[in-house]
Write a protein that holds these residues in place. Structure first.
Motif, PDB file in Angstrom:
ATOM      1  N   UNK B 380      18.982  99.601  92.334  1.00  0.00           N
ATOM      2  CA  UNK B 380      18.131  98.714  93.125  1.00  0.00           C
ATOM      3  C   UNK B 380      18.698  97.318  93.306  1.00  0.00           C
ATOM      4  N   UNK B 381      19.807  97.012  92.677  1.00  0.00           N
ATOM      5  CA  UNK B 381      20.355  95.666  92.811  1.00  0.00           C
ATOM      6  C   UNK B 381      21.128  95.532  94.125  1.00  0.00           C
ATOM      7  N   UNK B 382      21.380  94.309  94.532  1.00  0.00           N
ATOM      8  CA  UNK B 382      22.243  94.083  95.695  1.00  0.00           C
ATOM      9  C   UNK B 382      23.094  92.849  95.433  1.00  0.00           C
ATOM     10  N   UNK B 383      23.933  92.521  96.394  1.00  0.00           N
ATOM     11  CA  UNK B 383      24.918  91.468  96.154  1.00  0.00           C
ATOM     12  C   UNK B 383      24.586  90.180  96.886  1.00  0.00           C
ATOM     13  N   UNK B 384      23.345  90.033  97.295  1.00  0.00           N
ATOM     14  CA  UNK B 384      22.969  88.839  98.047  1.00  0.00           C
ATOM     15  C   UNK B 384      22.670  87.673  97.108  1.00  0.00           C
ATOM     16  N   UNK B 385      22.906  86.451  97.579  1.00  0.00           N
ATOM     17  CA  UNK B 385      22.522  85.297  96.755  1.00  0.00           C
ATOM     18  C   UNK B 385      21.002  85.185  96.679  1.00  0.00           C
ATOM     19  N   UNK B 386      20.501  84.362  95.767  1.00  0.00           N
ATOM     20  CA  UNK B 386      19.063  84.199  95.604  1.00  0.00           C
ATOM     21  C   UNK B 386      18.398  83.706  96.883  1.00  0.00           C
ATOM     22  N   UNK B 387      19.030  82.776  97.579  1.00  0.00           N
ATOM     23  CA  UNK B 387      18.391  82.200  98.775  1.00  0.00           C
ATOM     24  C   UNK B 387      19.335  82.301  99.979  1.00  0.00           C
ATOM     25  N   UNK B 388      18.844  81.874 101.129  1.00  0.00           N
ATOM     26  CA  UNK B 388      19.647  81.872 102.346  1.00  0.00           C
ATOM     27  C   UNK B 388      20.308  80.518 102.577  1.00  0.00           C
ATOM     28  N   UNK B 389      20.279  79.658 101.568  1.00  0.00           N
ATOM     29  CA  UNK B 389      20.820  78.302 101.738  1.00  0.00           C
ATOM     30  C   UNK B 389      22.306  78.332 102.128  1.00  0.00           C
ATOM     31  N   UNK B 390      23.023  79.397 101.704  1.00  0.00           N
ATOM     32  CA  UNK B 390      24.451  79.457 102.035  1.00  0.00           C
ATOM     33  C   UNK B 390      24.694  79.620 103.537  1.00  0.00           C
ATOM     34  N   UNK B 391      23.667  80.010 104.288  1.00  0.00           N
ATOM     35  CA  UNK B 391      23.815  80.106 105.746  1.00  0.00           C
ATOM     36  C   UNK B 391      23.803  78.728 106.394  1.00  0.00           C
ATOM     37  N   UNK B 392      23.367  77.728 105.633  1.00  0.00           N
ATOM     38  CA  UNK B 392      23.179  76.399 106.211  1.00  0.00           C
ATOM     39  C   UNK B 392      23.888  75.350 105.363  1.00  0.00           C
ATOM     40  N   UNK B 393      25.206  75.444 105.264  1.00  0.00           N
ATOM     41  CA  UNK B 393      25.927  74.465 104.442  1.00  0.00           C
ATOM     42  C   UNK B 393      25.825  73.070 105.061  1.00  0.00           C
ATOM     43  N   UNK B 394      25.817  72.041 104.225  1.00  0.00           N
ATOM     44  CA  UNK B 394      25.773  70.684 104.765  1.00  0.00           C
ATOM     45  C   UNK B 394      26.964  70.467 105.699  1.00  0.00           C
ATOM     46  N   UNK B 395      26.748  69.762 106.778  1.00  0.00           N
ATOM     47  CA  UNK B 395      27.810  69.577 107.780  1.00  0.00           C
ATOM     48  C   UNK B 395      28.985  68.799 107.173  1.00  0.00           C
TER      49      UNK B 395
END
Lengths: 395, 395
Positions: B380-395
């Motif tokens: 049941x595990x997967x390899x995704x990070x806890x949040x989606x914050x990595x989709x929105x890195x600081x500019x």
């Protein structure tokens, strides 16, 4: 009877000790970590083909006792069930959800004892999936982060009129009023929750911005006046048959251009049936009577059919696994205090339910989805920013 | 006949001029911005109850001509249809989608002319919804941002084996190889796309990391070897009946722990029917033969039923409206060049389709959903990070 069962049990080599009603002990594998004490000999024939519902019910009714780390108990129970069970999960019961039945069902679970819940919930008593930004936070931190994540998704701003359907002990309502300056109207069917929630609102001096009422969602005034609607851990109680009505009520409560957040547990289906080796039946019987978990697709369809547009869906499955593991650990650490607050039978139910649901989320039997929907304006426009980057501001 | 129609038309006060086959002109409202030239008197009776399909078809077949800003043409056409039309959208046709039919349908649209598409697409010829991070970007910037957004959602990393189903002119395949070091296998059914895509791969020296083939998705080897699968603007062509097979193919192609991204157009339904005043029939007849837009819930159900877990859904509806508006404006600015590349009939179709779909996305008749799904590991595990914050890195 037991003799005929033993070879199959031993073959599994589980770290499990059986203790019989006469005191005799049998180790089914090396280094047993869990002891299953069988108090009732009549249970033996049923153990040939166990289900999680059978095992859980036998524990609640005192026909068995369980000793050992609860997470191990659940895991071994599942392995036993997977290896020997003939159980096929049936479709969830489609029961009548009238107001009286729903009020009774909600009261059964949520009016159990505020003091008991406060033993193992976070300080704000947020009784839903927490949000772990790094995975290393405390439960308190992760619940505050969840409240903030919800408010951010709702793009909540000062003066927004927020409807909180199923407001629990008021954690989100107070957070939205305190941190975002929202005007919150919250409803619950639990008198115990309402009493404590109102007291906390008063303690924080938020009465002018937070109004909480004992109210069924079907009795909401359809005034389309709210800027935002949030429903956390609520649609699980509504019942499949009433999901369209539930969504229609939310749609009716929000103004055009507004946003609706549905945060709740969804079921995984295989061949149209929920998975979980009978765990769902146990939950239905003892934990959430009349609860019915929809598939993401079912709740999504009901939301869409009202005219709301689904704009953002996020799975927080492993966040809920971790939340429940923390709840379970916290309850296990305070069992003596818990025994003074609730009957032994209730304690057995809640212990199994917390550890079992943690396991179910880990194993992907159930999921948690936050579904954000928008009520478009007549010309099709909405008030959302271009991207979701505002949900993830730099630290 | 026209005389009996005129009062109803005039009541709408649309900024529309009618020019009849005999040269006579009639203004239906003040300051006409659009002229509808009726070349065929036999059309008049049908105009009493127009649909967007009727108007669009009449234009394609030369029975009418249209003069004025195309976005205005579409808007006035829709107002006319809403006011006078008796058309109710029918359920989309459920046609046979065998390999030969699909190959022909794809060829009809995508083999039209690479030179024609290059007139109005961005420099990478990315023929799908762009991603506007601020709303002020150029089309080129927004398409590159889209490719990056997809790669980020797929958590693409060096050495990842990526399957690109419906790879078009190879924009995403080259981006993933160049910017992320992925090993990409892309398939398309369009010979014209394949030729140009391969040439661009060679021009950039990416042959060792990008392999592109003319292949039907049903012929994919089921080796479960890909770390990630991406499908952009593809499921719209599959047909409702084949959606389960399509999803099964994607599920079969990705390894446990891997991710699958479905990016495509979804239909809005009201009472089980798509909305749009007949626009769908026009698209089906002239633009995307055998195309069938599923509702988000339909594609979501098919994805779930394979065992994939839906982890992230994002609507980019207004991004696609803006993309199509830019495409339409770019084509309108180069009509003379376009006429040298494609037959007048095709030009008429593409002009209406681009402006019309922009309007459809704006009005919320259709939507664009990016659906990210995970193939969980057995535990049941997967390899995704806890949040989606990595989709929105600081500019």
């Amino acid at each position: 009877m037991l003799a005929s069962l033993l070879p199959a049990l031993r073959e599994l080599a589980l770290p499990l000790r059986l203790r019989l009603w006469d005191g005799k002990e049998l180790d089914l594998g090396p280094s047993p970590r869990v002891t299953l004490a069988i108090n009732d000999p009549n249970l033996i024939p049923q153990l040939a083909h166990p289900s999680l519902d059978l095992l859980g019910s036998a524990y609640v009714e005192g026909r068995i006792d369980l000793h050992g780390p609860l997470a191990e108990v659940i895991r071994i129970g599942d392995e036993l069930t997977q290896a020997l069970g003939r159980h096929t999960s049936s479709a969830p019961p489609r029961e009548e959800h009238d107001k009286a039945t729903d009020a009774k069902a909600i009261s059964y679970h949520y009016d159990l004892s505020n003091a008991f819940y406060s033993l193992w919930l976070d300080q704000d008593m947020v009784y839903s999936c927490a949000y772990f930004e790094s995975g290393n936070e405390s439960l308190d931190q992760a619940q505050q982060a969840k409240l903030r994540h919800l408010c951010r998704k709702l793009r909540l701003k000062r003066g927004d009129r927020l409807l909180d359907v199923g407001c629990g002990w008021g954690g989100l309502a107070r957070f939205a009023a305190r941190e975002y300056g929202a005007e919150v109207f919250g409803i619950t069917l639990s008198r115990e929750q309402l009493t404590l929630a109102r007291q906390r609102v008063a303690d924080e001096g938020l009465e002018d911005r937070v109004r909480l009422e004992l109210m069924d969602y079907r009795d909401l005034p359809a005034d389309e006046g709210f800027d935002k609607v949030v429903s956390v851990g609520m649609f699980e109680h509504v019942g499949h048959a009433n999901l369209p009505l539930y969504c229609k009520q939310l749609f009716g409560a929000v103004r055009p251009g507004g946003l609706v957040m549905n945060h709740g547990i969804t079921a995984r289906h295989v061949d149209g049936r929920p998975v979980g080796h009978g765990a769902g039946e146990f939950i239905d019987r003892y934990v959430f009577p009349h609860g019915e978990l929809p598939h993401l697709v079912n709740i999504g369809a009901c939301i869409s059919e009202t005219g709301l547009e689904i704009v953002d869906v996020e799975s927080l499955r492993l966040h809920y696994a971790k939340t429940l593991e923390l709840w379970s650990q916290r309850l296990e650490a305070r069992l003596d205090e818990a025994r003074a607050l609730v009957p032994e039978r209730a304690l057995r139910i809640w212990r199994l339910y917390l550890a079992g649901c943690a396991y179910g989320f880990r194993r992907n039997w159930i999921n948690l989805h936050q579904i954000l929907a928008s009520k478009p304006l007549a010309d099709g426009s909405h008030e959302l920013p271009w991207t979701r980057a505002d949900l993830y501001p730099p630290a």
